[in-house]
Write a protein that holds these residues in place. Sequence first.
Motif, PDB file in Angstrom:
ATOM      1  N   PHE A 168       6.594  -5.944 -14.411  1.00 15.00           N
ATOM      2  CA  PHE A 168       6.594  -6.075 -12.961  1.00 15.00           C
ATOM      3  C   PHE A 168       7.618  -5.145 -12.329  1.00 15.00           C
ATOM      4  N   ILE A 169       8.833  -5.127 -12.872  1.00 16.89           N
ATOM      5  CA  ILE A 169       9.883  -4.292 -12.289  1.00 16.89           C
ATOM      6  C   ILE A 169       9.502  -2.813 -12.341  1.00 16.89           C
ATOM      7  N   VAL A 170       9.016  -2.364 -13.483  1.00 20.95           N
ATOM      8  CA  VAL A 170       8.654  -0.952 -13.640  1.00 20.95           C
ATOM      9  C   VAL A 170       7.472  -0.593 -12.736  1.00 20.95           C
ATOM     10  N   THR A 171       6.453  -1.434 -12.726  1.00 23.41           N
ATOM     11  CA  THR A 171       5.271  -1.161 -11.913  1.00 23.41           C
ATOM     12  C   THR A 171       5.611  -1.155 -10.425  1.00 23.41           C
ATOM     13  N   PHE A 172       6.383  -2.145  -9.994  1.00 20.56           N
ATOM     14  CA  PHE A 172       6.737  -2.232  -8.578  1.00 20.56           C
ATOM     15  C   PHE A 172       7.584  -1.036  -8.154  1.00 20.56           C
ATOM     16  N   ALA A 173       8.551  -0.658  -8.991  1.00 21.25           N
ATOM     17  CA  ALA A 173       9.391   0.496  -8.667  1.00 21.25           C
ATOM     18  C   ALA A 173       8.572   1.785  -8.632  1.00 21.25           C
ATOM     19  N   PHE A 174       7.640   1.944  -9.564  1.00 22.51           N
ATOM     20  CA  PHE A 174       6.801   3.140  -9.596  1.00 22.51           C
ATOM     21  C   PHE A 174       5.925   3.222  -8.348  1.00 22.51           C
ATOM     22  N   ILE A 175       5.354   2.102  -7.941  1.00 22.97           N
ATOM     23  CA  ILE A 175       4.477   2.108  -6.765  1.00 22.97           C
ATOM     24  C   ILE A 175       5.277   2.418  -5.517  1.00 22.97           C
ATOM     25  N   LEU A 176       6.457   1.821  -5.374  1.00 23.30           N
ATOM     26  CA  LEU A 176       7.279   2.106  -4.202  1.00 23.30           C
ATOM     27  C   LEU A 176       7.766   3.550  -4.191  1.00 23.30           C
ATOM     28  N   GLU A 177       8.047   4.087  -5.367  1.00 25.92           N
ATOM     29  CA  GLU A 177       8.504   5.477  -5.447  1.00 25.92           C
ATOM     30  C   GLU A 177       7.376   6.445  -5.093  1.00 25.92           C
ATOM     31  N   SER A 178       6.166   6.150  -5.552  1.00 25.71           N
ATOM     32  CA  SER A 178       5.069   7.087  -5.318  1.00 25.71           C
ATOM     33  C   SER A 178       4.456   6.932  -3.913  1.00 25.71           C
ATOM     34  N   GLY A 205       5.909   4.958  -1.274  1.00 26.39           N
ATOM     35  CA  GLY A 205       6.897   4.721  -0.225  1.00 26.39           C
ATOM     36  C   GLY A 205       6.705   3.368   0.434  1.00 26.39           C
ATOM     37  N   GLU A 206       7.277   3.237   1.606  1.00 26.94           N
ATOM     38  CA  GLU A 206       7.198   1.975   2.331  1.00 26.94           C
ATOM     39  C   GLU A 206       5.783   1.680   2.812  1.00 26.94           C
ATOM     40  N   LEU A 207       4.951   2.682   2.851  1.00 26.67           N
ATOM     41  CA  LEU A 207       3.566   2.490   3.270  1.00 26.67           C
ATOM     42  C   LEU A 207       2.827   1.544   2.320  1.00 26.67           C
ATOM     43  N   ALA A 208       3.241   1.512   1.063  1.00 29.14           N
ATOM     44  CA  ALA A 208       2.602   0.622   0.089  1.00 29.14           C
ATOM     45  C   ALA A 208       2.826  -0.842   0.451  1.00 29.14           C
ATOM     46  N   LEU A 209       3.928  -1.141   1.102  1.00 28.34           N
ATOM     47  CA  LEU A 209       4.193  -2.521   1.513  1.00 28.34           C
ATOM     48  C   LEU A 209       3.302  -2.950   2.673  1.00 28.34           C
ATOM     49  N   ILE A 210       2.875  -1.994   3.480  1.00 32.28           N
ATOM     50  CA  ILE A 210       2.057  -2.318   4.653  1.00 32.28           C
ATOM     51  C   ILE A 210       0.571  -2.293   4.311  1.00 32.28           C
ATOM     52  N   THR A 211       0.129  -1.232   3.631  1.00 26.13           N
ATOM     53  CA  THR A 211      -1.305  -1.059   3.369  1.00 26.13           C
ATOM     54  C   THR A 211      -1.786  -1.862   2.174  1.00 26.13           C
ATOM     55  N   ASN A 212      -0.900  -2.223   1.266  1.00 30.32           N
ATOM     56  CA  ASN A 212      -1.237  -3.020   0.085  1.00 30.32           C
ATOM     57  C   ASN A 212      -2.376  -2.395  -0.731  1.00 30.32           C
ATOM     58  N   PRO A 213      -2.155  -1.206  -1.312  1.00 32.36           N
ATOM     59  CA  PRO A 213      -3.210  -0.557  -2.103  1.00 32.36           C
ATOM     60  C   PRO A 213      -3.479  -1.322  -3.408  1.00 32.36           C
ATOM     61  N   THR A 214      -4.524  -0.902  -4.098  1.00 32.34           N
ATOM     62  CA  THR A 214      -4.943  -1.590  -5.321  1.00 32.34           C
ATOM     63  C   THR A 214      -3.845  -1.648  -6.381  1.00 32.34           C
ATOM     64  N   PRO A 215      -3.091  -0.573  -6.666  1.00 33.42           N
ATOM     65  CA  PRO A 215      -2.012  -0.720  -7.654  1.00 33.42           C
ATOM     66  C   PRO A 215      -0.966  -1.759  -7.248  1.00 33.42           C
ATOM     67  N   MET A 216      -0.698  -1.880  -5.960  1.00 36.17           N
ATOM     68  CA  MET A 216       0.257  -2.881  -5.496  1.00 36.17           C
ATOM     69  C   MET A 216      -0.304  -4.286  -5.701  1.00 36.17           C
ATOM     70  N   ARG A 217      -1.586  -4.448  -5.477  1.00 34.89           N
ATOM     71  CA  ARG A 217      -2.215  -5.760  -5.720  1.00 34.89           C
ATOM     72  C   ARG A 217      -2.122  -6.142  -7.186  1.00 34.89           C
ATOM     73  N   LEU A 218      -2.323  -5.159  -8.051  1.00 32.40           N
ATOM     74  CA  LEU A 218      -2.210  -5.443  -9.484  1.00 32.40           C
ATOM     75  C   LEU A 218      -0.776  -5.792  -9.865  1.00 32.40           C
ATOM     76  N   ALA A 219       0.192  -5.127  -9.247  1.00 34.51           N
ATOM     77  CA  ALA A 219       1.599  -5.425  -9.534  1.00 34.51           C
ATOM     78  C   ALA A 219       1.975  -6.811  -9.031  1.00 34.51           C
ATOM     79  N   LEU A 220       1.375  -7.247  -7.952  1.00 36.61           N
ATOM     80  CA  LEU A 220       1.710  -8.551  -7.388  1.00 36.61           C
ATOM     81  C   LEU A 220       1.101  -9.718  -8.157  1.00 36.61           C
ATOM     82  N   VAL A 221       0.264  -9.434  -9.146  1.00 35.32           N
ATOM     83  CA  VAL A 221      -0.258 -10.482 -10.021  1.00 35.32           C
ATOM     84  C   VAL A 221       0.768 -10.819 -11.106  1.00 35.32           C
TER      85      VAL A 221
END
Length: 134
Positions: free
Chosen positions: A52-62, A64-80
């Motif tokens: 979770f930590i690695v995936t979440f950090a990678f998604i936020l790094e790639s 940015g903050e837009l991932a928190l708003i738009t909630n793309p598919t990789p972010m949904r997978l990380a939130l599981v």
Amino acid sequence: MTELPTDPEDERLNRVGRLVTAITRKGRQRICNPAWLARASSVGLCVSSIGFIVTFAFILESSGELALITNPTPMRLALVLPHFVLISTIGTVAGTGLVWLNHYWSLTARIHQTILSILGIGFTWQLFVLGFLG
């Protein structure tokens, strides 16, 4: 008495059948062993927490903050993954109780299991506080 010639294919299938039987018997014995289940749940806790930590950090790094708003598919997978952390924490805490109650393993291994349980509880609590669970 004359022996019938054996087909190499039949002999190979027979060996594969014996191997499958041995593996399933061994797997059934492990799944019923509380010490093995305690260790497996602690390994699952470590893998899902780090994942979770690695995936979440990678998604936020790639993204940015837009991932928190738009909630793309990789972010949904990380939130599981926090839900797997919660399930693994419950299993690890239960396994730690069994380990101490039944005196499985050595004292240092039991202490290690207890430390993993405490860390799992702390990480799960942080996931609740930060809103990843609940």
